[in-house]
Motif scaffolding. Structure first.
Motif, PDB file in Angstrom:
ATOM      1  N   THR A   6      -4.515  -0.583  11.361  1.00  0.00           N
ATOM      2  CA  THR A   6      -3.189  -1.777  11.204  1.00  0.00           C
ATOM      3  C   THR A   6      -2.242  -1.101  10.938  1.00  0.00           C
ATOM      4  O   THR A   6      -2.443   0.102  10.147  1.00  0.00           O
ATOM      5  N   ARG A   7      -1.126  -1.736  11.126  1.00  0.00           N
ATOM      6  CA  ARG A   7       0.263  -1.311  10.457  1.00  0.00           C
ATOM      7  C   ARG A   7       0.892  -2.382   9.686  1.00  0.00           C
ATOM      8  O   ARG A   7       1.863  -2.347   9.095  1.00  0.00           O
ATOM      9  N   ASP A   8      -0.046  -3.509   9.275  1.00  0.00           N
ATOM     10  CA  ASP A   8       0.243  -4.566   8.661  1.00  0.00           C
ATOM     11  C   ASP A   8      -0.345  -4.701   7.139  1.00  0.00           C
ATOM     12  O   ASP A   8      -1.337  -4.515   6.924  1.00  0.00           O
ATOM     13  N   PRO A   9       0.850  -4.413   6.335  1.00  0.00           N
ATOM     14  CA  PRO A   9       0.346  -4.301   4.938  1.00  0.00           C
ATOM     15  C   PRO A   9      -0.236  -5.602   4.412  1.00  0.00           C
ATOM     16  O   PRO A   9      -1.259  -5.401   3.400  1.00  0.00           O
ATOM     17  N   ALA A  10      -0.007  -6.633   4.965  1.00  0.00           N
ATOM     18  CA  ALA A  10      -0.618  -7.944   4.362  1.00  0.00           C
ATOM     19  C   ALA A  10      -2.419  -7.896   4.893  1.00  0.00           C
ATOM     20  O   ALA A  10      -3.215  -8.385   3.815  1.00  0.00           O
ATOM     21  N   ALA A  23      -7.783   3.263   3.661  1.00  0.00           N
ATOM     22  CA  ALA A  23      -7.037   4.430   4.005  1.00  0.00           C
ATOM     23  C   ALA A  23      -5.491   4.104   3.912  1.00  0.00           C
ATOM     24  O   ALA A  23      -5.201   3.292   4.893  1.00  0.00           O
ATOM     25  N   LEU A  24      -4.941   4.691   3.223  1.00  0.00           N
ATOM     26  CA  LEU A  24      -3.334   4.081   2.828  1.00  0.00           C
ATOM     27  C   LEU A  24      -2.455   5.428   2.973  1.00  0.00           C
ATOM     28  O   LEU A  24      -2.614   6.545   2.302  1.00  0.00           O
ATOM     29  N   PRO A  25      -1.385   5.302   3.722  1.00  0.00           N
ATOM     30  CA  PRO A  25      -0.567   6.495   3.737  1.00  0.00           C
ATOM     31  C   PRO A  25       0.352   6.563   2.483  1.00  0.00           C
ATOM     32  O   PRO A  25       0.609   5.714   1.901  1.00  0.00           O
ATOM     33  N   THR A  26       0.552   7.775   2.150  1.00  0.00           N
ATOM     34  CA  THR A  26       1.577   8.063   0.981  1.00  0.00           C
ATOM     35  C   THR A  26       2.491   9.092   1.412  1.00  0.00           C
ATOM     36  O   THR A  26       2.258   9.933   2.606  1.00  0.00           O
ATOM     37  N   GLU A  27       3.461   9.677   0.632  1.00  0.00           N
ATOM     38  CA  GLU A  27       4.243  10.738   1.047  1.00  0.00           C
ATOM     39  C   GLU A  27       3.417  12.137   1.087  1.00  0.00           C
ATOM     40  O   GLU A  27       4.044  13.103   1.591  1.00  0.00           O
ATOM     41  N   THR A 146      -3.355  14.082   6.649  1.00  0.00           N
ATOM     42  CA  THR A 146      -1.968  13.676   6.615  1.00  0.00           C
ATOM     43  C   THR A 146      -1.318  13.024   7.985  1.00  0.00           C
ATOM     44  O   THR A 146      -0.350  12.419   8.139  1.00  0.00           O
ATOM     45  N   THR A 147      -2.433  12.340   8.578  1.00  0.00           N
ATOM     46  CA  THR A 147      -2.217  11.415   9.657  1.00  0.00           C
ATOM     47  C   THR A 147      -3.520  10.487   9.759  1.00  0.00           C
ATOM     48  O   THR A 147      -4.537  10.755   9.281  1.00  0.00           O
ATOM     49  N   ALA A 148      -3.249   9.247  10.268  1.00  0.00           N
ATOM     50  CA  ALA A 148      -4.299   8.218  10.302  1.00  0.00           C
ATOM     51  C   ALA A 148      -5.342   8.694  11.405  1.00  0.00           C
ATOM     52  O   ALA A 148      -6.526   8.434  10.901  1.00  0.00           O
ATOM     53  N   ILE A 162      -7.857   1.263   8.252  1.00  0.00           N
ATOM     54  CA  ILE A 162      -6.811   2.374   8.113  1.00  0.00           C
ATOM     55  C   ILE A 162      -5.604   1.642   8.341  1.00  0.00           C
ATOM     56  O   ILE A 162      -5.150   1.120   9.247  1.00  0.00           O
ATOM     57  N   LEU A 163      -4.680   1.901   7.337  1.00  0.00           N
ATOM     58  CA  LEU A 163      -3.381   1.421   7.631  1.00  0.00           C
ATOM     59  C   LEU A 163      -2.448   2.777   8.049  1.00  0.00           C
ATOM     60  O   LEU A 163      -2.344   3.733   7.241  1.00  0.00           O
ATOM     61  N   ASP A 164      -2.033   2.676   9.013  1.00  0.00           N
ATOM     62  CA  ASP A 164      -1.359   3.763   9.893  1.00  0.00           C
ATOM     63  C   ASP A 164       0.350   3.598   9.484  1.00  0.00           C
ATOM     64  O   ASP A 164       0.872   2.706   9.977  1.00  0.00           O
ATOM     65  N   GLY A 165       0.359   4.742   8.739  1.00  0.00           N
ATOM     66  CA  GLY A 165       1.900   4.781   8.444  1.00  0.00           C
ATOM     67  C   GLY A 165       2.297   5.945   8.913  1.00  0.00           C
ATOM     68  O   GLY A 165       3.545   6.464   8.147  1.00  0.00           O
TER      69      GLY A 165
END
Length: 317
Positions: A6-10, A23-27, A146-148, A162-165
């Motif tokens: 998903t790309r939805d943080p909610a 799974a969360l994206p960070t810098e 480093t990727t979804a 998995i949150l795709d950021g």
């Protein structure tokens, strides 16, 4: 079945509140997140990664005001560092509060904390309203994602979402320091160059041999960050392993004509660009069916210190 993306943080926040693993994206790299104050969720992190319980986790916060939820007796130096470098790739090891489960800290009286610099994950933190424990979203000891898609390939059937950021901007894990008075103990070099910290501390030291017997922060084990393909540190002019299918990892320059595959991280030799693509390049080489990867060490300055740390631990595996 791989976990949905998903790309939805909610959606991600709701999953975390319900005790799920996201799974969360960070810098830096993708993290495997669970509610840091929920021992059951934290135990699921260790289970999914097959991570030993003696290796502590980093707790992620929405902003500096959350420090009091998980840390106490925070020193003036730690507060100055948080104000300067958060959000960003700096983890501070601080005295913990009783709210933090022992499982998060591996029984230590300190906890590693940071504020990630990724808008989606910080929004997840705000919506979930809980600190999130999040080691890298990969099987323990393997290449960081480093990727979804890296997460889906390595852990997709063990987690809930998995949150795709997008691709991670920094590409190597955070720098970890323990604050002791006016001094810093460098536990892990990472995405914040140690030179940036030098103006703030009287001294920056490495851990003693005794301290290194068991990790006091993530990424301190001698074998870590390894692809399935064996890695060997190699410099131009050294003996080439004849009769083997060999890949190369280079900061810059051109491949040896005997190499079956090569990844050049930065044509100009720029370390920030190299760090951003480091794990992605190793993932590609790992998929080439090689017998080994020959990796040329980086200049021992700036982000090169962190990259050499990752190479050394990968080669030890």
């Amino acid at each position: 079945m791989s976990a949905p993306m998903t790309r939805d943080p909610a959606v991600a926040a709701a999953c975390l509140v319900a005790g799920g693993l996201v799974a969360l994206p960070t810098e830096t790299v993708y993290g495997l997140g669970g509610n840091a104050l929920d021992p059951r969720a934290v135990a699921r992190i260790f289970e999914a990664k097959q991570r030993p319980f003696f290796d502590p986790l980093i707790v992620h916060l929405a902003d500096r005001s959350w420090l009091q939820r998980v840390a106490q007796n925070v020193s003036p130096l730690a507060l100055r560092l948080a104000e300067k470098f958060w959000p960003g790739p700096l983890t501070l090891v601080l005295p913990r509060t009783s709210a933090v489960p022992d499982l998060v800290t591996s029984g230590l009286d300190t906890v590693g904390v940071r504020v990630p610099d990724h808008p989606l994950t910080r929004e997840v933190l705000r919506l979930a309203d809980c600190p999130i424990a999040a080691p890298s979203a990969n099987p323990f000891g393997r290449l960081s994602p480093t990727t979804a898609q890296h997460v889906a390939e390595q852990l997709g059937d063990r987690i809930d979402l998995i949150l795709d950021g997008g691709a991670c901007r920094v590409g190597v894990e955070s720098t970890i320091v323990r604050v002791e008075g006016d001094s810093l103990i460098l536990l892990r070099p990472g995405g914040l160059p140690i030179e940036d910290l030098a103006p703030f501390a009287v001294r920056i030291e490495r851990p003693t041999t005794v301290e290194e017997q068991l990790p006091t922060a993530p990424g301190m084990l001698p074998q870590h960050y390894a692809p399935r393909t064996p890695v060997r540190l190699w410099k131009a002019g050294e003996t080439w392993p004849e009769g083997r299918r060999v890949g190369q990892l280079l900061l810059s320059g051109t491949a040896d004509p005997r190499a079956a595959a090569c990844e050049v991280l930065s044509a100009s030799g720029e370390l920030v660009e190299a760090a951003a693509g480091f794990f992605e390049a190793l993932h590609r080489l790992d998929a080439c069916g090689l017998d080994m990867i020959l990796a040329t060490p980086f200049p021992e300055r700036g982000l090169g210190v962190a990259l050499n740390d990752r190479l050394t631990r990968a080669a030890a595996s």
